[in-house]
Design an enzyme around this catalytic site. Sequence first.
Site, short mmCIF file in Angstrom:
data_model
loop_
_atom_site.label_atom_id
_atom_site.label_comp_id
_atom_site.label_asym_id
_atom_site.label_seq_id
_atom_site.Cartn_x
_atom_site.Cartn_y
_atom_site.Cartn_z
N TRP A 364 -4.99 -14.14 44.36
CA TRP A 364 -5.50 -14.73 43.31
C TRP A 364 -6.02 -13.82 42.17
CZ3 TRP A 364 -10.91 -15.63 42.63
CH2 TRP A 364 -11.89 -14.63 43.52
N ASP A 365 -5.98 -12.72 42.60
CA ASP A 365 -6.41 -11.70 41.69
C ASP A 365 -5.87 -11.78 40.15
OD1 ASP A 365 -7.00 -10.74 44.08
OD2 ASP A 365 -6.89 -8.72 43.72
N GLU A 491 -15.28 -13.66 50.99
CA GLU A 491 -14.78 -13.60 52.03
C GLU A 491 -15.79 -13.21 53.31
OE1 GLU A 491 -11.26 -11.20 51.79
OE2 GLU A 491 -10.61 -12.35 50.17
N LYS A 595 -19.94 -10.71 49.76
CA LYS A 595 -18.89 -9.57 49.53
C LYS A 595 -18.72 -9.62 48.25
CE LYS A 595 -14.21 -8.19 50.46
NZ LYS A 595 -12.77 -8.53 51.17
N GLN A 596 -18.42 -10.66 47.33
CA GLN A 596 -18.16 -10.39 45.93
C GLN A 596 -18.42 -11.88 45.44
OE1 GLN A 596 -14.00 -10.60 47.26
NE2 GLN A 596 -13.69 -11.83 45.48
#
Length: 788
Positions: A364-365, A491, A595-596
């Site tokens: 998906w980046d 995630e 995480k992000q």
Amino acid sequence: MITNDHYGVDPWCLTETSLDLDLLAQSESVFALSNGHIGLRGNLDEGEPYGLPGTYLNSLYEDRPLPYAESAYGFPDMGQTVINVTNGKIIRLLVDDEPFDVRYGKVVSHTRRLDLRAGTLTRNVVWTSPAGHTVEITSVRLVSLTQRAVAAISYTVSPVDEPLRLVLMSEIVANEEIPAAPGDPRAAAVLASPLVSEEHLAVDGDRPRAVLVHGTRSSKLRLAAAMSHEISGPSRKAVISESFPDLGRLMVAAEVPAGEKLQLTKYLGYGWSALRSRPALIDQVSGAVAAAVLTGWDKLLDEQRAYLDDFWEGADVEVDGDMEIQQAVRFGLFHILQAGARAEHRPIPAKGLTGTGYDGHTFWDTETFVLPVLTYTKPAAAADALRWRHETLPIARAHAAELGLAGAAFAWRTIHGEECSGYWPAGTAAFHINADISAAVVKYLDATHDEAFEREIALPILVETARLWRSLGQHDADGKFRIDGVTGPDEYSAVKDNNLYTNLMAQQNLAAAADLAAKLSDEARELNVTTEEASEWRDAAADMFIPYDERLGVHPQHDGFTKYARWDFADTPEDHYPLLLHYPYFQLYRRQVVKQADVVLAMQLRGDAFTPDQKLRNFDYYEALTVRDSSLSACTQAVIAAEVGHLQLAYDYLAEAAFMDLQDREHNTKDGLHIASLAGAWTALVGGFGGMRAGTDGLSFSPRLPPGLAGLSFRMRYRGRIVHVAVRQGAASYSLLLGDPLPIKHYGQPVTVGPDEATFDIPVAPSPPPPSQPPGRLPQLRHARTDG
């Protein structure tokens, strides 16, 4: 660790003035050249030493089994891994019987220079052999942006102070030895000798050439590589061509007087196919080389410069007050262009074609971080990447059917289109990729008004993804539409109910599908879209459940997230990041740790769904939980930090994204560049400090600069125009470099931009109290670097 000083601080070049073998693998990624079809890592011409040898063709991969301790329904059986194909970079040199090798003799000087305007990698070496003979070597390498199948190298060697017998050996080599992969589970799988020889030939003559043809063992793809040469130097030369199953070689021997040159120009052609016959593929690469020879080295350089001049005309970003950031953002734009310029109906991998990290998969980046940059700088490349997604729709439909869902479920990670993630919680369950792809489609349509794309590509993608959401979610007893059991961008919170990001992006996806089906009613009927089905999409979008914690005044990342205990950050050792490598997922999944950026990314992409006060409260809340164990996080935090008024923090996060590879911040640049993080540097500058937003209301800007920057200007393409924005402390100016007048908004006020510069005041930025971060996770404080 690499620092910017390793590459100098030049606004248009990266220059390495000495060779550090300990940093060789990282520099190979940084100095990689690509056009989206061919990728050449920045390996030394002579092939050794190397960190990771790498020559890649987009979407040429080998299958490999995915082992499981226990099999389960719906898990993929096979993975796909990018492979190192036939290496045409190698030019070996003998100096009076001594092989040129930087590990022996004396390297008097060694310089490599990546020119972001010329699109070339130049190497200059002065080397004294163990026997005391000194030569000067210059090589210039390019991967053509105008001739998709072509790469070329100019190689010149000259004795410095005595006549020498020189031998050049130009090679194409298959099945190079690859170093063993590290233990990091995210690193690429390595396949030994993946290519099987099918044919080889060598031809002497005025322009000696060779061709190798190979096939992959399992994926059954066929590859051909060809090389042709032009040789100049002393009139008396010995020239020999030969070929073997895994090697094509040209040898040129000459007695060269001091100060004179032996020069070799090498033209490479690459091609692969799952369908073409061996003779057809040989003809394809031979023809590509013939066209390159006809063009000639000098004209190839001219074409490369002209292509890049046109790109920079509509893409350049100028940073006044920080030369390191200036260099980094152009470096990032250059590699983003290289990743997608000539991909042409192929994916853009997370590492581009710079290394084997993540097995060469696309994620998906691409749609969320890379394609927005290309949409506003090189829109044709963005369209091509989305056309590839469209071509994988049959595979995505089959995957959805296997999961018991309607519509299409795009693969979380893949090369060809099939799901290659063997880890359900952070793979298949991350259904948001379907909305991410749809969002990229909508963004591209808004920026281009491409009607053919709208009918042929956008409508089928939006329809099939809307069908997925309608079947994946359900209305609850209160009439709210819920999407349960999914993983959002973070995630560290997997398989949860009503992930805020997923629900908001699905909501946008459903509404966009219904709108486009109404606009293109005839085409929608051909896809069996009924009025009732489109109404169900609208209802689901209108009824979408958006989690909100009234007690805290923030949006939970998912149902119940704000009720979890917080991660024990204080007792987490600094060397235990990233957490996934030191703690079981079970522990991560039931704690408040991020995480992000997840909710923060939702605020960036769906800013319309939040009030300014909610954005500030959400940002501050999640700032204290986000550990940035992903390279995707910093750029998003930079954008929203700038929007809510944390300008210095936004500057710090901009630097983290921009220097991810130039400073090897995550210690894995050796596996390839972080293309999405490179894109994030542009996004942090243009979307953060430039305040650029685009959507149904057109283009708008709310710029503001951090104290460390004196100015920022950027160019972007939008609806056939080139828009130029220049921001100084206290004022912003807008003008058009190309195209008809364009209505935009400056801090919500409508204005029309034309060729004449229009300047407007910037309101004073809010100054909220700084938020806190988990202990030890504060980003490095950024101080502007202005020296050259």
